[in-house]
Motif scaffolding. Sequence first.
Motif, PDB file in Angstrom:
ATOM      1  N   ASP A 261     106.391  30.661  28.002  1.00  0.00           N
ATOM      2  CA  ASP A 261     107.343  30.953  29.095  1.00  0.00           C
ATOM      3  C   ASP A 261     108.203  32.177  28.729  1.00  0.00           C
ATOM      4  O   ASP A 261     108.427  33.064  29.561  1.00  0.00           O
TER       5      ASP A 261
ATOM      6  N   ARG B 158     106.809  40.335  31.958  1.00  0.00           N
ATOM      7  CA  ARG B 158     106.910  40.585  33.405  1.00  0.00           C
ATOM      8  C   ARG B 158     107.632  41.923  33.660  1.00  0.00           C
ATOM      9  O   ARG B 158     107.308  42.642  34.596  1.00  0.00           O
TER      10      ARG B 158
ATOM     11  N   ASN C  14     101.766  41.807  45.157  1.00  0.00           N
ATOM     12  CA  ASN C  14     103.124  41.940  44.626  1.00  0.00           C
ATOM     13  C   ASN C  14     103.062  42.400  43.170  1.00  0.00           C
ATOM     14  O   ASN C  14     102.597  41.680  42.292  1.00  0.00           O
TER      15      ASN C  14
ATOM     16  N   ASP D 213     105.146  42.660  40.892  1.00  0.00           N
ATOM     17  CA  ASP D 213     105.927  41.949  39.856  1.00  0.00           C
ATOM     18  C   ASP D 213     105.249  40.681  39.351  1.00  0.00           C
ATOM     19  O   ASP D 213     105.726  40.056  38.412  1.00  0.00           O
ATOM     20  N   HIS D 214     104.179  40.282  40.011  1.00  0.00           N
ATOM     21  CA  HIS D 214     103.577  39.011  39.607  1.00  0.00           C
ATOM     22  C   HIS D 214     102.959  39.084  38.211  1.00  0.00           C
ATOM     23  O   HIS D 214     102.337  40.083  37.842  1.00  0.00           O
TER      24      HIS D 214
ATOM     25  N   GLY E 144     101.086  35.926  35.705  1.00  0.00           N
ATOM     26  CA  GLY E 144     100.849  34.503  35.435  1.00  0.00           C
ATOM     27  C   GLY E 144      99.729  34.334  34.429  1.00  0.00           C
ATOM     28  O   GLY E 144      98.861  35.206  34.300  1.00  0.00           O
TER      29      GLY E 144
ATOM     30  N   GLY F  93     104.358  31.285  34.568  1.00  0.00           N
ATOM     31  CA  GLY F  93     104.516  32.409  35.500  1.00  0.00           C
ATOM     32  C   GLY F  93     103.870  32.119  36.841  1.00  0.00           C
ATOM     33  O   GLY F  93     103.826  30.968  37.297  1.00  0.00           O
ATOM     34  N   ASP F  94     103.336  33.168  37.462  1.00  0.00           N
ATOM     35  CA  ASP F  94     102.792  33.051  38.826  1.00  0.00           C
ATOM     36  C   ASP F  94     101.364  32.528  38.776  1.00  0.00           C
ATOM     37  O   ASP F  94     100.404  33.285  38.903  1.00  0.00           O
TER      38      ASP F  94
ATOM     39  N   ILE G 145      98.837  31.719  42.562  1.00  0.00           N
ATOM     40  CA  ILE G 145      98.459  32.733  43.559  1.00  0.00           C
ATOM     41  C   ILE G 145      96.961  33.031  43.524  1.00  0.00           C
ATOM     42  O   ILE G 145      96.429  33.416  42.481  1.00  0.00           O
TER      43      ILE G 145
ATOM     44  N   THR H 170      91.959  31.527  40.981  1.00  0.00           N
ATOM     45  CA  THR H 170      93.320  31.493  40.414  1.00  0.00           C
ATOM     46  C   THR H 170      93.193  31.649  38.896  1.00  0.00           C
ATOM     47  O   THR H 170      92.080  31.575  38.354  1.00  0.00           O
TER      48      THR H 170
ATOM     49  N   TYR I 114      96.847  36.852  35.548  1.00  0.00           N
ATOM     50  CA  TYR I 114      96.962  37.621  36.800  1.00  0.00           C
ATOM     51  C   TYR I 114      98.212  38.498  36.739  1.00  0.00           C
ATOM     52  O   TYR I 114      99.312  37.992  36.479  1.00  0.00           O
TER      53      TYR I 114
END
Length: 331
Positions: free
Chosen positions: A22, A29, A48, A50-51, A53, A67-68, A71, A213, A302
């Motif tokens: 994390d 990021r 986006n 800023d993503h 993950g 994270g993301d 998506i 994903t 991602y």
Amino acid sequence: MVQGAANWNTEQTQEWLQNYVDDWVAFYRKHTSDGEVASYIPILKEANKDHLGISILGKNGMAIRSGDVGIPFTIQSISKVISFIVACMERGVGYMLDRVDVEPTGEAFNSIMHLEMKKPEKPFNPLVNAGAITVTSMLEGRTSDEKLEPIFHLLEHILGYRPALNVDVYESERDSSMRNRAIGYYLLEIGFLESDLNITLETYFKQCSIEVTVDDLARIGMIIANDGEDPDSKEEIIPRQVTRIAKALMLTCGMYDASGKFATYVGIPAKSGVSGGIIAIAPPRVREEELPFINGCGIGVYGPALDDKGNSIAGIRLLRHIAKQWDLSIF
Ligand SMILES: NC(=O)CC[C@H](N)C(=O)O
């Protein structure tokens, strides 16, 4: 390197590793601002920037996600690994290696120049566009749907669900990808294609538009890390010999003309896609000390902000950091 726990599979150590990941995701990021989302396929501009993950899945089921992660994104060039695997399963390894080489190009993924200058007897490797389009032409079937079905079937077998085709992304690439059409015509002229050009390109654009994903990539990676066998059912999903070649190709050619640096600084097979995905495969390691995911894992990342080679900028940096901390390198 992370040290201090004797057994990495307890809930406590999982929580500990989760906290680390994390923190690392939050840190990297910020690096997304150093990159740009792909724009040559118009619809990819909507991602986006800023993503970021990541999903990491071990052979024993241990999973770290941060994270993301939720998506969906299109698999893009990561599909080249899957189509090569499927073509090898359909045609046999010998047939494929007679027709597509396994050498890195040191050129951009969509280069034509190399083919024209070096006049090779076969495309350089299945993970750059010229090689991948050639591989797609070798998939069995007369229509794009027939050619794609075994790809969907393999993905469904691994993932437990049938991934969707993102029609908007497919149409966006189909209507804009003049470079891939140029590569296709060139391949047609020199006699490398084994199917009709239009059907081949339609299949190629569709395979790139399959939606996944990071969890999906982690699961595919974990199966490949485990030599193609499902660790729970012990079923062989992909022949071991095919996963070996796939991993060798990913290590030498998977990150395009940044593959050497990735092998040096991260040290595991990986494949990137222009939508910002990366699949990375950490094979089992033998070390004196216990390390996280020592039995191997699959990693899905991602991060749509890309560097100038077309690889996820924050994704590569995050992987580099994790590989260093956990001593993931195969070397
Ligand atoms: N690097 C990539 O992901 C490229 C895939 C993309 N569909 C293309 O062929 O241009």
